[in-house]
Write a protein that holds these residues in place. Structure first.
Motif, mmCIF file in Angstrom:
data_model
loop_
_atom_site.group_PDB
_atom_site.id
_atom_site.type_symbol
_atom_site.label_atom_id
_atom_site.label_comp_id
_atom_site.label_asym_id
_atom_site.label_seq_id
_atom_site.Cartn_x
_atom_site.Cartn_y
_atom_site.Cartn_z
ATOM 1 N N PHE A 187 0.847 -1.213 -0.030
ATOM 2 C CA PHE A 187 -0.152 -0.140 -0.027
ATOM 3 C C PHE A 187 0.849 1.364 -0.180
ATOM 4 C CE2 PHE A 187 -3.737 -2.232 2.336
ATOM 5 C CZ PHE A 187 -4.027 -3.002 1.124
ATOM 6 N N SER A 188 1.917 1.364 0.722
ATOM 7 C CA SER A 188 2.723 2.559 0.996
ATOM 8 C C SER A 188 3.677 2.582 -0.330
ATOM 9 C CB SER A 188 3.667 2.367 2.152
ATOM 10 O OG SER A 188 4.810 1.469 1.915
ATOM 11 N N VAL A 189 3.878 1.503 -1.141
ATOM 12 C CA VAL A 189 4.697 1.666 -2.456
ATOM 13 C C VAL A 189 3.671 2.405 -3.372
ATOM 14 C CG1 VAL A 189 5.603 0.676 -4.462
ATOM 15 C CG2 VAL A 189 6.217 -0.220 -1.991
ATOM 16 N N SER A 241 -3.620 -5.234 -4.557
ATOM 17 C CA SER A 241 -3.283 -5.415 -3.150
ATOM 18 C C SER A 241 -4.378 -5.548 -2.038
ATOM 19 C CB SER A 241 -2.049 -4.288 -2.853
ATOM 20 O OG SER A 241 -1.129 -4.342 -3.556
ATOM 21 N N LYS A 242 -5.150 -4.714 -2.198
ATOM 22 C CA LYS A 242 -6.465 -4.474 -1.307
ATOM 23 C C LYS A 242 -7.308 -5.622 -1.431
ATOM 24 C CE LYS A 242 -9.875 -1.934 -2.130
ATOM 25 N NZ LYS A 242 -10.775 -0.926 -2.360
ATOM 26 N N THR A 243 -7.384 -5.973 -2.786
ATOM 27 C CA THR A 243 -8.281 -7.180 -3.093
ATOM 28 C C THR A 243 -7.571 -8.474 -2.307
ATOM 29 O OG1 THR A 243 -9.295 -6.294 -5.071
ATOM 30 C CG2 THR A 243 -9.574 -8.708 -4.773
ATOM 31 N N VAL A 301 -3.024 3.132 -8.964
ATOM 32 C CA VAL A 301 -4.183 2.786 -8.386
ATOM 33 C C VAL A 301 -4.619 1.431 -8.669
ATOM 34 C CG1 VAL A 301 -6.753 3.506 -8.582
ATOM 35 C CG2 VAL A 301 -4.937 5.301 -8.500
ATOM 36 N N ALA A 302 -4.230 0.822 -9.618
ATOM 37 C CA ALA A 302 -4.615 -0.478 -10.136
ATOM 38 C C ALA A 302 -3.651 -1.316 -9.069
ATOM 39 C CB ALA A 302 -4.344 -0.629 -11.650
ATOM 40 N N ALA A 303 -2.420 -1.124 -8.870
ATOM 41 C CA ALA A 303 -1.830 -1.831 -7.883
ATOM 42 C C ALA A 303 -2.113 -2.028 -6.701
ATOM 43 C CB ALA A 303 -0.375 -1.376 -8.211
ATOM 44 N N LEU A 304 -2.542 -0.859 -6.183
ATOM 45 C CA LEU A 304 -3.122 -0.400 -4.599
ATOM 46 C C LEU A 304 -4.528 -1.267 -4.623
ATOM 47 C CD1 LEU A 304 -3.046 0.753 -2.312
ATOM 48 C CD2 LEU A 304 -4.556 2.721 -3.026
ATOM 49 N N ASP A 355 -10.616 -13.565 4.116
ATOM 50 C CA ASP A 355 -11.716 -14.162 4.174
ATOM 51 C C ASP A 355 -11.547 -15.748 4.072
ATOM 52 O OD1 ASP A 355 -13.570 -12.437 3.591
ATOM 53 O OD2 ASP A 355 -13.557 -12.470 1.248
ATOM 54 N N ILE A 356 -10.014 -15.866 3.504
ATOM 55 C CA ILE A 356 -9.639 -17.389 3.798
ATOM 56 C C ILE A 356 -9.348 -18.055 5.191
ATOM 57 C CG2 ILE A 356 -7.787 -19.117 3.193
ATOM 58 C CD1 ILE A 356 -7.764 -17.623 0.271
ATOM 59 N N GLY A 357 -8.899 -16.842 5.776
ATOM 60 C CA GLY A 357 -8.384 -16.970 7.332
ATOM 61 C C GLY A 357 -9.348 -17.106 8.162
#
Length: 149
Positions: A7-9, A135-137, A129-132, A144-146
């Motif tokens: 996120f920070s990157v 990462s968020k997804t 924005v797409a990379a963020l 969700d899995i955990g």
């Protein structure tokens, strides 16, 4: 893996690209601002990004990151610096800021270069924005899995 680092990157990348768009817009907005006879007036600007780390091979950075369990903190810093571009002289003898030969000095802004800079910065911002969002997804899917026990 710490998702906050990705996120920070993306956030650092977005802030640099936003600064590039802002500076290109500033240069384009002042391209036709007349300068005084002594040359004072608007000077075109540019964004300069500097890494705080020494140049290192990518594999070395990855090995250090995996060995320590911490990500690499290499957020670049940026600054806005004036460009030493010579002024553009336009023959306008009736202009109140014309020199004794009838030329008016305008900032040395290349509108084509500034337009291309703005477009490429906008595309790079969109990529961050797409990379963020990716990462968020991924972080939400991991939760969700955990949390499905």
């Amino acid at each position: 893996m710490d998702y906050r680092q990705s996120f920070s990157v993306s956030a650092v990348g977005m802030s640099i690209e936003r600064a590039r768009v802002d500076v290109a817009a500033l240069n384009l907005a002042n391209a036709n601002t007349a300068q005084s006879a002594d040359g004072n007036g608007f000077r075109p600007m540019r964004v300069v990004a500097r890494s705080l780390m020494a140049p290192t091979a990518f594999s070395t950075l990855m090995n250090e990151s995996l060995a320590t369990g911490q990500g690499v903190n290499a957020a670049p810093q940026f600054s806005m610096e004036p460009i030493n571009a010579s002024p553009r002289l336009v023959y306008e003898p009736g202009h109140p800021m014309a020199n004794e030969k009838g030329f008016v000095a305008y900032p040395g802004v290349d509108t084509a270069t500034e337009t291309v800079t703005m477009m490429s910065a906008m595309r790079a911002y969109e990529a961050n924005v797409a990379a963020l969002n990716t990462s968020k997804t991924m972080a939400l899917k991991a939760l969700d899995i955990g949390g499905g026990n």
